[in-house]
Enzyme design. Structure first.
Site, PDB file in Angstrom:
ATOM      1  N   SER A 128      26.329 -29.660   1.255  1.00 32.41           N
ATOM      2  CA  SER A 128      27.537 -29.675   0.440  1.00 32.41           C
ATOM      3  C   SER A 128      27.508 -28.531  -0.567  1.00 32.41           C
ATOM      4  CB  SER A 128      27.579 -31.008  -0.314  1.00 32.41           C
ATOM      5  OG  SER A 128      28.571 -30.985  -1.306  1.00 32.41           O
ATOM      6  N   TYR A 153      23.551 -37.822  -5.995  1.00 33.80           N
ATOM      7  CA  TYR A 153      24.034 -37.469  -4.653  1.00 33.80           C
ATOM      8  C   TYR A 153      23.790 -35.985  -4.364  1.00 33.80           C
ATOM      9  CZ  TYR A 153      27.095 -35.852  -0.988  1.00 33.80           C
ATOM     10  OH  TYR A 153      27.573 -35.220   0.142  1.00 33.80           O
ATOM     11  N   LYS A 157      21.181 -33.894  -1.498  1.00 33.35           N
ATOM     12  CA  LYS A 157      21.530 -32.836  -0.528  1.00 33.35           C
ATOM     13  C   LYS A 157      20.617 -31.635  -0.720  1.00 33.35           C
ATOM     14  CE  LYS A 157      24.365 -34.953   1.811  1.00 33.35           C
ATOM     15  NZ  LYS A 157      24.431 -35.087   3.271  1.00 33.35           N
TER      16      LYS A 157
HETATM   17  P1  NAD Z   1      31.159 -41.023   5.819  1.00 30.80           P
HETATM   18  O1  NAD Z   1      30.636 -42.001   4.844  1.00 30.80           O
HETATM   19  O2  NAD Z   1      32.510 -41.259   6.389  1.00 30.80           O
HETATM   20  O3  NAD Z   1      30.115 -40.832   7.014  1.00 30.80           O
HETATM   21  C1  NAD Z   1      28.739 -41.061   6.879  1.00 30.80           C
HETATM   22  C2  NAD Z   1      28.344 -42.031   7.967  1.00 30.80           C
HETATM   23  O4  NAD Z   1      26.947 -42.321   7.836  1.00 30.80           O
HETATM   24  C3  NAD Z   1      29.085 -43.361   7.869  1.00 30.80           C
HETATM   25  O5  NAD Z   1      29.690 -43.650   9.110  1.00 30.80           O
HETATM   26  C4  NAD Z   1      27.995 -44.365   7.527  1.00 30.80           C
HETATM   27  O6  NAD Z   1      28.251 -45.647   8.086  1.00 30.80           O
HETATM   28  C5  NAD Z   1      26.778 -43.691   8.097  1.00 30.80           C
HETATM   29  N1  NAD Z   1      25.538 -44.109   7.453  1.00 30.80           N
HETATM   30  C6  NAD Z   1      25.288 -44.245   6.126  1.00 30.80           C
HETATM   31  N2  NAD Z   1      24.032 -44.664   5.923  1.00 30.80           N
HETATM   32  C7  NAD Z   1      23.457 -44.785   7.145  1.00 30.80           C
HETATM   33  C8  NAD Z   1      22.178 -45.166   7.597  1.00 30.80           C
HETATM   34  N3  NAD Z   1      21.210 -45.532   6.731  1.00 30.80           N
HETATM   35  N4  NAD Z   1      21.932 -45.184   8.927  1.00 30.80           N
HETATM   36  C9  NAD Z   1      22.884 -44.822   9.810  1.00 30.80           C
HETATM   37  N5  NAD Z   1      24.129 -44.454   9.444  1.00 30.80           N
HETATM   38  C10 NAD Z   1      24.412 -44.420   8.120  1.00 30.80           C
HETATM   39  O7  NAD Z   1      31.096 -39.589   5.144  1.00 30.80           O
HETATM   40  P2  NAD Z   1      31.639 -38.189   5.652  1.00 30.80           P
HETATM   41  O8  NAD Z   1      32.643 -37.727   4.672  1.00 30.80           O
HETATM   42  O9  NAD Z   1      31.978 -38.262   7.080  1.00 30.80           O
HETATM   43  O10 NAD Z   1      30.349 -37.315   5.427  1.00 30.80           O
HETATM   44  C11 NAD Z   1      29.460 -36.970   6.473  1.00 30.80           C
HETATM   45  C12 NAD Z   1      28.356 -36.116   5.900  1.00 30.80           C
HETATM   46  O11 NAD Z   1      28.898 -34.973   5.281  1.00 30.80           O
HETATM   47  C13 NAD Z   1      27.519 -36.813   4.829  1.00 30.80           C
HETATM   48  O12 NAD Z   1      26.187 -36.404   5.001  1.00 30.80           O
HETATM   49  C14 NAD Z   1      28.082 -36.258   3.530  1.00 30.80           C
HETATM   50  O13 NAD Z   1      27.120 -36.269   2.524  1.00 30.80           O
HETATM   51  C15 NAD Z   1      28.415 -34.847   3.959  1.00 30.80           C
HETATM   52  N6  NAD Z   1      29.459 -34.221   3.118  1.00 30.80           N
HETATM   53  C16 NAD Z   1      30.674 -34.808   3.015  1.00 30.80           C
HETATM   54  C17 NAD Z   1      31.650 -34.202   2.216  1.00 30.80           C
HETATM   55  C18 NAD Z   1      32.991 -34.850   2.036  1.00 30.80           C
HETATM   56  O14 NAD Z   1      33.706 -34.453   1.130  1.00 30.80           O
HETATM   57  N7  NAD Z   1      33.409 -35.800   2.859  1.00 30.80           N
HETATM   58  C19 NAD Z   1      31.371 -33.008   1.557  1.00 30.80           C
HETATM   59  C20 NAD Z   1      30.116 -32.436   1.709  1.00 30.80           C
HETATM   60  C21 NAD Z   1      29.161 -33.050   2.507  1.00 30.80           C
HETATM   61  C1  WQD Z   2      38.669 -32.392  -6.435  1.00 27.06           C
HETATM   62  C2  WQD Z   2      39.459 -32.072  -7.704  1.00 27.06           C
HETATM   63  C3  WQD Z   2      38.850 -33.410  -9.605  1.00 27.06           C
HETATM   64  C4  WQD Z   2      40.285 -37.200  -7.952  1.00 27.06           C
HETATM   65  C5  WQD Z   2      33.231 -34.204  -4.545  1.00 27.06           C
HETATM   66  C6  WQD Z   2      31.730 -34.243  -4.597  1.00 27.06           C
HETATM   67  C7  WQD Z   2      31.126 -33.310  -3.607  1.00 27.06           C
HETATM   68  C8  WQD Z   2      31.675 -33.550  -2.214  1.00 27.06           C
HETATM   69  C9  WQD Z   2      33.173 -33.636  -2.193  1.00 27.06           C
HETATM   70  C10 WQD Z   2      30.604 -34.843  -0.656  1.00 27.06           C
HETATM   71  C11 WQD Z   2      38.608 -32.038  -8.972  1.00 27.06           C
HETATM   72  C12 WQD Z   2      40.275 -33.681  -9.183  1.00 27.06           C
HETATM   73  C13 WQD Z   2      39.945 -35.881  -8.132  1.00 27.06           C
HETATM   74  C14 WQD Z   2      41.339 -37.758  -8.706  1.00 27.06           C
HETATM   75  C15 WQD Z   2      41.653 -35.628  -9.768  1.00 27.06           C
HETATM   76  N1  WQD Z   2      31.188 -34.775  -1.714  1.00 27.06           N
HETATM   77  N2  WQD Z   2      40.625 -35.101  -9.038  1.00 27.06           N
HETATM   78  N3  WQD Z   2      41.981 -36.939  -9.599  1.00 27.06           N
HETATM   79  O1  WQD Z   2      34.742 -33.098  -7.085  1.00 27.06           O
HETATM   80  O2  WQD Z   2      35.097 -31.086  -5.608  1.00 27.06           O
HETATM   81  O3  WQD Z   2      33.655 -32.876  -4.827  1.00 27.06           O
HETATM   82  O4  WQD Z   2      33.644 -34.513  -3.210  1.00 27.06           O
HETATM   83  O5  WQD Z   2      30.121 -35.539   0.006  1.00 27.06           O
HETATM   84  O6  WQD Z   2      29.761 -33.494  -3.650  1.00 27.06           O
HETATM   85  O7  WQD Z   2      31.310 -33.896  -5.900  1.00 27.06           O
HETATM   86  O8  WQD Z   2      36.092 -33.276  -4.936  1.00 27.06           O
HETATM   87  O9  WQD Z   2      38.114 -34.527  -4.298  1.00 27.06           O
HETATM   88  O10 WQD Z   2      36.533 -35.541  -5.986  1.00 27.06           O
HETATM   89  O11 WQD Z   2      37.918 -33.579  -6.651  1.00 27.06           O
HETATM   90  O12 WQD Z   2      42.268 -34.936 -10.584  1.00 27.06           O
HETATM   91  O13 WQD Z   2      41.685 -38.942  -8.600  1.00 27.06           O
HETATM   92  O14 WQD Z   2      40.419 -33.095  -7.905  1.00 27.06           O
HETATM   93  O15 WQD Z   2      38.731 -33.416 -10.998  1.00 27.06           O
HETATM   94  O16 WQD Z   2      39.119 -31.022  -9.785  1.00 27.06           O
HETATM   95  P1  WQD Z   2      34.895 -32.549  -5.736  1.00 27.06           P
HETATM   96  P2  WQD Z   2      37.174 -34.329  -5.424  1.00 27.06           P
END
Ligand code: NAD
Ligand code: WQD
Length: 342
Positions: A128, A153, A157
């Protein structure tokens, strides 16, 4: 079909996971999924099976269960693992740090041990942009220093990345591609798979979407006094299907035995909270009420990627713009107001 390479996706039933399945199948791979359904439902897998027109082999298990995980490697000839299984709620990670370290960090260690024992050393990891902490310059390239994460969190990562770097340093047979996602939003164009947060959404896009569909009254805008063009936070929103394509490109890159590589997955374009809101209003033809609230602790003012390296080395580039993201997100949300349980 039969000589397709098998890709194990941990966390493959989740939001990004199901979109990756679509992309991997299109690119000629055979996906199999490990997920304990902690933050997903099997309906998501059924929906993705309808898109790809085939069944996905699914193991309902916890990545912390080493024995069960090892069996998956015994039963399948796995070419590479895309490791997405993790807990991802920033606020919850502050309340339950041990749980986050356990699942994200111990889960990664267990997975890598099992992989080493099975002699499968090809790994793509979901990281991330949060690992960059407060940006020292923009756009953020991969050389930007990491650290200074404000929540557990983000630290998980970073630790996951560092563990992978140490493992690679000790054994150059590993091929590891770390993908640093910026802000994935949107849905597959069918509107049949998408983001389905449990409870109140933590992230901006699903919150806006739930206001538009009438599940929430109004958006709280967290701060309008940042040093950004309109005072609200700026982020690099990326269409989840573009992000998914990045994984297919990474798996393809693995066949070149690249060693350890780190790539940003972003568009390079920043949008403010209010710009995203306006784009969503345009896509939905709805007025989305909001109120300005205090800043959210730990938020940065602005963050967006320099995504050039992924293009140069993997041939990957985000193709979709903010309007596609909002239109596709709305198709999913309006067809499924209550997510997969609609
Ligand atoms: P998500 O929660 O929808 O997907 C994660 C999946 O992992 C879920 O289906 C959950 O059931 C599964 N899981 C959790 N713990 C587990 C375990 N112990 N064993 C097996 N499965 C398990 O989240 P996502 O948004 O699809 O994110 C996927 C990956 O991308 C994650 O590693 C997250 O940290 C990373 N990521 C997401 C974002 C975002 O904004 N969505 C941003 C950056 C990184
Ligand atoms: C985006 C913008 C908020 C909600 C987070 C995690 C990051 C990654 C993705 C991964 C910011 C604003 C948000 C709301 C708002 N996670 N906001 N009202 O903060 O960039 O990243 O999610 O697994 O690790 O930190 O994304 O979508 O939360 O926020 O005004 O109700 O929207 O302040 O400027 P962010 P976000």
């Amino acid at each position: 079909m039969s000589n397709r390479k098998t890709i194990l996706i941990t966390g493959g039933a989740g939001y990004i996971g199901v979109h990756c399945i679509v992309s991997l199948v299109k690119a000629g791979y055979k996906p199999i999924v490990v997920d304990n359904l902690y933050n997903a439902t099997s309906d998501a897998l059924k929906a993705v099976e309808a898109i790809i027109g085939e069944q996905v082999q699914f193991y309902n298990l916890d990545v912390l269960d080493k024995e069960a995980l090892a069996k998956v490697f015994q039963e399948n000839e796995i070419f590479a693992v895309v490791h997405m299984a993790a807990l991802k709620a920033v606020g919850e990670s502050c309340a339950m740090p041990l749980k986050y370290y356990h699942v994200n960090v111990s889960g990664t260690i267990i997975l890598m041990e099992v992989m080493r024992e099975a002699n499968v050393k090809n790994l793509v990891m979901s990281s991330s942009a949060t690992v960059y902490g407060t940006p020292q310059y923009l756009p953020i390239d991969e050389k930007h220093p990491v650290g200074g994460c404000t929540n557990p969190y983000g630290k998980t990562k970073l630790f996951m990345e560092e563990i992978m770097q140490d493992v690679y340093a000790s054994d150059k047979e590993w091929n590891i591609i770390v993908l640093r996602y910026f802000n994935p939003i949107g849905s597959h164009e069918s509107g049949t798979i998408g983001e389905d947060p449990k409870g109140i959404p933590n992230n901006l896009a699903p919150y806006i979407s739930q206001v538009a569909v009438g599940l929430r009254e109004q958006l709280s805008v967290f701060g309008d006094d940042y040093d950004t063009p309109d005072g609200t936070g700026v982020r690099d929103y990326i269409h989840v299907m573009d992000l998914a394509e990045g994984h297919s490109c990474a798996v393809k890159k693995i066949t070149e035995k690249p060693g350890l590589k780190i790539y940003n997955l972003g568009t390079g374009q920043g949008y403010s909270v209010l710009q995203l809101l306006k784009a969503f209003e345009k896509a939905t033809e709805k007025n989305i009420p909001y109120k300005v609230c205090p800043r959210r602790a730990g938020d940065i003012a602005a963050g967006y990627a320099d995504p050039k390296l992924a293009e140069e080395e993997m041939g990957w580039k985000a193709e979709k713009g903010i309007d596609d993201m909002c239109t596709d997100m709305w198709r999913w949300q309006s067809k499924n107001p209550n997510g997969y349980s609609s």
